[in-house]
Design a protein around this motif. Structure first.
Motif, short mmCIF file in Angstrom:
data_model
loop_
_atom_site.label_atom_id
_atom_site.label_comp_id
_atom_site.label_asym_id
_atom_site.label_seq_id
_atom_site.Cartn_x
_atom_site.Cartn_y
_atom_site.Cartn_z
N ILE A 10 0.86 -1.18 0.00
CA ILE A 10 0.00 0.00 0.00
C ILE A 10 0.90 1.23 0.00
O ILE A 10 1.66 1.44 0.95
CB ILE A 10 -0.93 0.05 1.23
N LEU A 11 0.83 2.02 -1.05
CA LEU A 11 1.61 3.25 -1.14
C LEU A 11 0.69 4.42 -0.82
O LEU A 11 -0.17 4.79 -1.61
CB LEU A 11 2.20 3.40 -2.55
N THR A 12 0.88 4.98 0.38
CA THR A 12 0.03 6.09 0.80
C THR A 12 0.71 6.88 1.89
O THR A 12 1.75 6.47 2.43
CB THR A 12 -1.35 5.59 1.27
N GLN A 13 0.13 8.02 2.24
CA GLN A 13 0.69 8.90 3.25
C GLN A 13 0.40 8.36 4.64
O GLN A 13 -0.41 7.45 4.83
CB GLN A 13 0.12 10.30 3.08
N ARG A 35 2.75 -1.08 4.37
CA ARG A 35 2.30 0.28 4.09
C ARG A 35 3.53 1.18 4.06
O ARG A 35 4.29 1.27 5.03
CB ARG A 35 1.33 0.74 5.17
N VAL A 36 3.72 1.85 2.92
CA VAL A 36 4.92 2.66 2.70
C VAL A 36 4.50 3.98 2.08
O VAL A 36 3.63 4.01 1.20
CB VAL A 36 5.92 1.93 1.77
N TYR A 40 9.27 8.42 2.55
CA TYR A 40 10.31 7.72 3.31
C TYR A 40 11.63 7.68 2.54
O TYR A 40 12.70 7.51 3.13
CB TYR A 40 9.89 6.28 3.60
N PHE A 41 11.56 7.78 1.22
CA PHE A 41 12.77 7.72 0.39
C PHE A 41 13.40 9.11 0.32
O PHE A 41 12.71 10.11 0.10
CB PHE A 41 12.43 7.24 -1.03
N PRO A 42 14.73 9.21 0.47
CA PRO A 42 15.72 8.14 0.66
C PRO A 42 16.17 7.97 2.10
O PRO A 42 16.99 7.09 2.39
CB PRO A 42 16.88 8.64 -0.18
N PRO A 82 0.35 8.51 -1.96
CA PRO A 82 1.65 8.77 -1.35
C PRO A 82 2.07 10.23 -1.54
O PRO A 82 1.61 10.90 -2.46
CB PRO A 82 2.59 7.82 -2.12
N THR A 83 2.94 10.69 -0.65
CA THR A 83 3.48 12.04 -0.78
C THR A 83 4.86 11.98 -1.42
O THR A 83 5.43 10.91 -1.63
CB THR A 83 3.54 12.74 0.59
#
Length: 340
Positions: A10-13, A35-36, A40-42, A82-83
């Motif tokens: 799940i790619l979300t804020q 959930r990511v 978060y990158f990098p 995602p943000t």
């Protein structure tokens, strides 16, 4: 004991109430859920793909949670909201621009290479959100759409208003949300153009603007499509002043109407539209005229749905879970309509 359930990403804020119940249900059904957020990158998230050292490998690693995700093991990805990448305060602006371009190519390319179900792929969302393209495609597929003027030429708007004997509305192309520093986001609702347009015509020259004919309404339909399952919800928008022009103007009690299944030809044309866009999920808006004609307004490939689940008891989240658990490949086929 290893959990052999499907791996779902799940790619979300961080704050996303829409995804929370879906994630809970996935876990209850035995899925391995990660959930990511791309922010978060990098600094927190490591993304690696390599052909060196034996077998090829592709992985995400969340250092804070000590969670590793094998991208080749994914059943499905829900690209929710995602943000943006966050490179931290210590990197200069020029370096951030370079790093952002590299990340878009690298992370975007690695994720795009996964062989699993996407709901929806970000490139699909990017194209699907282009309102002028949606309208042209819908017309090509036989759907009625409002007559539309797209321009940044103030004179074009002045000429339109002078020539039309019917109301004209202004509608933002990208949802109308404005983020002011230190305040809650504001929104531009669809608005009937009045005499004030003559005093503000120069503002049309600041960006691309969309004006459409006003369509008389009997009611409206928000259609949520999850795979091949259709959830048409009737909104009696003409019963309340706050929803008469734009039903998003009501934030207290939505004037829902009785369940009305979509006509077969609207289902067929909606399927063709989503197939052309490559979208697995979509939220479509229609006006239904007093004569019963459906008029297509737009499709939002990331439209909200949890409000209808709460208000009407529709099992939208469960059907999304079913889709993510099953994985890909996905093809458009026979439609099931779900009522309330």
């Amino acid at each position: 004991m290893t959990n052999a359930g499907p791996q779902v990403l799940i790619l979300t804020q961080e704050f996303d109430p829409t995804s929370d119940p879906v994630i809970t249900t996935l876990a209850e059904r035995g899925a391995r859920v990660a959930r990511v957020d791309l922010s978060y990158f990098p600094r927190r998230l490591t993304v690696t793909t390599s052909d060196f050292g034996g077998a090829p490998r592709r992985r995400l690693y969340d250092r804070h949670r000590d969670v590793e995700i094998d991208l080749d093991d994914l059943s499905a990805v829900w690209y929710r909201r995602p943000t943006a990448f966050d490179f931290g305060p210590d990197m200069g602006e020029a370096e951030k621009q370079f790093a952002r371009r590299e990340a878009m190519q690298g992370v975007g390319g690695i994720l795009r290479s996964t062989n699993c179900l996407w709901v929806n792929r970000p490139d699909v969302d990017g194209v699907s959100e282009l309102k002028p393209y949606q309208l042209e495609l819908a017309k090509r597929l036989g759907l009625r759409v409002p007559r539309t003027l797209l321009t940044n030429d103030p004179q074009e708007v002045a000429d339109l208003v002078a020539a039309e004997d019917r109301p004209v509305v202004y509608k933002a192309l990208a949802g109308g949300v404005i983020h002011y520093p230190g305040a809650f986001p504001g929104g531009l609702l669809t608005t009937v153009v009045g005499d004030e347009i003559h005093e503000n015509l120069e503002r049309v020259g600041h960006t691309m603007c969309m004006f459409q004919e006003y369509i008389d309404k009997a009611y409206e339909v928000r259609l949520t499509v999850i795979g091949n399952t259709y959830f048409p919800v009737t909104i009696e928008s003409q019963e309340m002043d706050s929803t008469r022009v734009d039903w998003r103007g009501e934030d207290a009690e939505m004037p829902y109407g009785p369940y009305r299944p979509l006509p077969d030809d609207i289902v067929k044309k909606s399927q063709a539209l989503l197939a052309e866009l490559g979208a697995v999920y979509g939220a479509l808006d229609f006006i239904v005229t007093p004569s019963g004609e459906y008029v297509f307004l737009e499709v939002n490939p990331m439209g909200q749905f949890m409000w209808m689940q709460h208000d009407l008891g529709l099992p939208l989240g469960d059907h999304l879970v079913d889709l993510l658990m099953k994985g890909g490949p996905f093809t458009r086929g026979e439609v099931t309509q779900v009522g309330y």
